[in-house]
Design an enzyme around this catalytic site. Structure first.
Site, PDB file in Angstrom:
ATOM      1  N   THR A  49       0.893  -1.190   0.126  1.00 34.39           N
ATOM      2  CA  THR A  49      -0.022   0.103   0.005  1.00 34.39           C
ATOM      3  C   THR A  49       0.848   1.174   0.087  1.00 34.39           C
ATOM      4  O   THR A  49       1.960   1.107  -0.150  1.00 34.39           O
ATOM      5  CB  THR A  49      -0.990   0.111   1.006  1.00 34.39           C
ATOM      6  N   CYS A  50       0.177   2.526   0.289  1.00 34.47           N
ATOM      7  CA  CYS A  50       1.150   3.553   0.051  1.00 34.47           C
ATOM      8  C   CYS A  50       1.856   3.829   1.229  1.00 34.47           C
ATOM      9  O   CYS A  50       2.716   4.442   1.342  1.00 34.47           O
ATOM     10  CB  CYS A  50       0.068   4.939  -0.100  1.00 34.47           C
ATOM     11  N   ASN A  51       1.714   2.931   2.356  1.00 33.63           N
ATOM     12  CA  ASN A  51       2.453   3.126   3.550  1.00 33.63           C
ATOM     13  C   ASN A  51       2.658   1.886   4.127  1.00 33.63           C
ATOM     14  O   ASN A  51       2.870   1.904   5.464  1.00 33.63           O
ATOM     15  CB  ASN A  51       1.627   4.121   4.628  1.00 33.63           C
ATOM     16  N   SER A 109      -3.757   0.652  10.245  1.00 30.49           N
ATOM     17  CA  SER A 109      -3.491   1.669   9.258  1.00 30.49           C
ATOM     18  C   SER A 109      -3.144   3.090   9.835  1.00 30.49           C
ATOM     19  O   SER A 109      -3.154   3.402  10.948  1.00 30.49           O
ATOM     20  CB  SER A 109      -5.023   1.806   8.355  1.00 30.49           C
ATOM     21  N   GLU A 114      -9.809   2.792   8.239  1.00 25.47           N
ATOM     22  CA  GLU A 114     -10.044   3.199   6.754  1.00 25.47           C
ATOM     23  C   GLU A 114     -10.310   1.948   6.331  1.00 25.47           C
ATOM     24  O   GLU A 114      -9.804   0.718   6.550  1.00 25.47           O
ATOM     25  CB  GLU A 114      -9.006   3.677   6.200  1.00 25.47           C
ATOM     26  N   GLY A 115     -11.315   1.945   5.268  1.00 25.46           N
ATOM     27  CA  GLY A 115     -11.566   0.547   4.436  1.00 25.46           C
ATOM     28  C   GLY A 115     -10.937   0.090   3.450  1.00 25.46           C
ATOM     29  O   GLY A 115     -11.007  -0.811   2.976  1.00 25.46           O
ATOM     30  N   MET A 193      -6.547   4.839  -4.270  1.00 23.25           N
ATOM     31  CA  MET A 193      -6.711   6.178  -3.818  1.00 23.25           C
ATOM     32  C   MET A 193      -7.284   7.171  -4.674  1.00 23.25           C
ATOM     33  O   MET A 193      -8.054   8.052  -4.151  1.00 23.25           O
ATOM     34  CB  MET A 193      -5.507   6.454  -3.452  1.00 23.25           C
TER      35      MET A 193
END
Length: 430
Positions: A49-51, A109, A114-115, A193
């Site tokens: 993911t982004c993080n 997260s 967050e979903g 996103m």
């Protein structure tokens, strides 16, 4: 087999380091293959993911496998092992199950609850299945994790209480450009996103929304879902000149929004909020020094979101996750003794058959009715003798500790290890 997780995330590393391990789709595919090719790994997949970048593997031993898998992340960061290892985390077996369930539930997260992570977890499973690197072990684990994530959101308000990254960024940008309602918004990208960003600004009443993407078809698809306008990447400078808010989330290699691009598009210094949700970053950090420009990035959001969710909802989800982890581990431990129980009952059946064969030789004139009655009686005796040990071994399998009751049962009854292994051996490999 046991599950191993080796990962790096916003909880363990600065965004600058996360940027160096960020992967595109091809990179994720290669990492999955590399992990599955490690000597002690039998199954593997990756959550990216982004993080977060996490390798999930089914392994036959801890030492050796953790070194091999960790080395893959170190190599991708281009750092020395000494510099990288403090930022990696490792979860093994029961701890790995608990970690994945927390991830799927949104507890780990950046924006707690967050979903989007649920879809990313599902994508990791799908990718492993597609590449043939996920077998029954990880498939069962990930399927249960997805159910835990769905249950957490169905039975609590965690996803409504927790802001998404997009919502948090827009709230922060309000000080510079005001509410989203009535504004001109540009979304750069067309992935998950970008979809969340487009949906959010449309719901909040943006007057004009433009989706800019390198691939026209993807921009058309996303824009069409929300009544937005698609535009090619070449028009980004022109879009910057008209926008009030720009959200970038492409994950492309290299900077897309440069300082010169913004300076030329906004020579009069009109207010502009640039929200960079990409990893690696899409926007040159130096644009923050330009007049009228407010830059919001992942590093700032990570700090702001640490305390954004109410403790009550988090507590509710934690209780659900704890219940699900306990149930999963209990089922797994009970399943682990099943081959021994089956082998024991198979041995008892063989003993009964052998004794009946001997009885037939000693009493050749025994009629069929009598023989059937004797057989039934012997079987009942064997079943009664085995009932309590097999029930108790399943119950004791749930108790923590170093004792392997299945191994003890196998030792006491002198079970053939090959007979136990045969119960779990896939068809065609016997």
């Amino acid at each position: 087999m046991s599950v191993l997780v080796v990962g790096i995330s916003h909880n363990s590393a600065p965004v600058s380091l996360l940027e160096r391990v960020a992967l595109d789709a091809d990179g994720v595919h290669k990492l999955v293959h590399d992990a599955a090719s490690c000597e002690h790994v039998t199954e593997a997949t990756v959550i990216s993911t982004c993080n977060r970048l996490e390798i999930y593997a089914d392994v036959d031993r801890f030492h050796g496998s953790v070194e091999e898998v960790s080395r893959l992340l170190v190599q991708r960061a281009g750092e020395t092992a000494e510099a990288m290892l403090p930022h990696l985390y490792v979860h093994y077996d029961d701890g790995a199950v608990s970690h994945l369930f927390q991830v799927a539930a949104g507890l780990d997260s950046m924006a707690v609850g967050e979903g989007q992570i649920l879809g990313q977890t599902r994508e990791a499973l799908r990718l492993g299945q597609e590449l043939g690197t996920v077998g029954s072990g990880l498939n069962t684990l990930f399927q249960q994790a997805l159910r835990v994530g769905k249950r957490s959101r169905a039975e609590t308000d965690i996803d409504r209480a927790a802001p998404s990254l997009v919502t948090a960024a827009l709230e922060r940008s309000g000080a510079a450009v005001g509410d989203v309602a009535g504004k001109r918004v540009v979304v750069v990208g067309a992935g998950a996103m970008a979809g969340l960003s487009t949906a959010t600004v449309s719901r909040l009443g943006a007057a004009h929304v433009t989706v800019v993407n390198r691939t026209a078809g993807n921009a058309d698809r996303l824009a069409g879902q929300y009544g937005a306008r698609p535009a090619p990447l070449a028009q980004l400078p022109a879009e910057l000149a008209q926008a009030d808010i720009v959200i970038t989330c492409t994950g492309a290699t290299g900077v897309l929004v440069t300082t010169d691009m913004v300076r030329e598009a906004r020579p009069d210094g009109r207010p502009l909020a640039l929200i960079d949700l990409a990893l690696p970053h899409d926007v040159d950090p130096a644009v923050a020094d330009l007049p009228g420009v407010t830059l919001i990035n992942l590093a700032e959001l990570a700090e702001e979101l640490r305390t954004s969710v109410t403790g009550q909802e988090v507590g509710n989800v934690r209780r659900i996750v704890a219940q699900e982890v306990a149930a999963f581990l209990s089922a797994r431990r009970q399943a682990s003794v099943t081959p021994t129980v089956v082998a024991l009952r198979s041995m008892a059946t063989s003993v009964v058959d052998a004794e009946m064969e001997r009885l037939s030789g000693r009493l050749p004139d025994l009629d069929e009715d009598s023989r059937a009655e004797v057989l039934q009686a012997v079987r009942r005796v064997a079943d009664k003798l085995l009932h309590q040990p097999t029930v108790r071994v399943r119950e004791l399998a749930n108790e923590t500790g170093a004792v392997s009751y299945a191994a003890a049962l196998a030792e006491l009854f002198a079970l053939d290890p090959e007979a136990v292994d045969a119960v779990t051996r896939p068809e065609g490999l016997a």
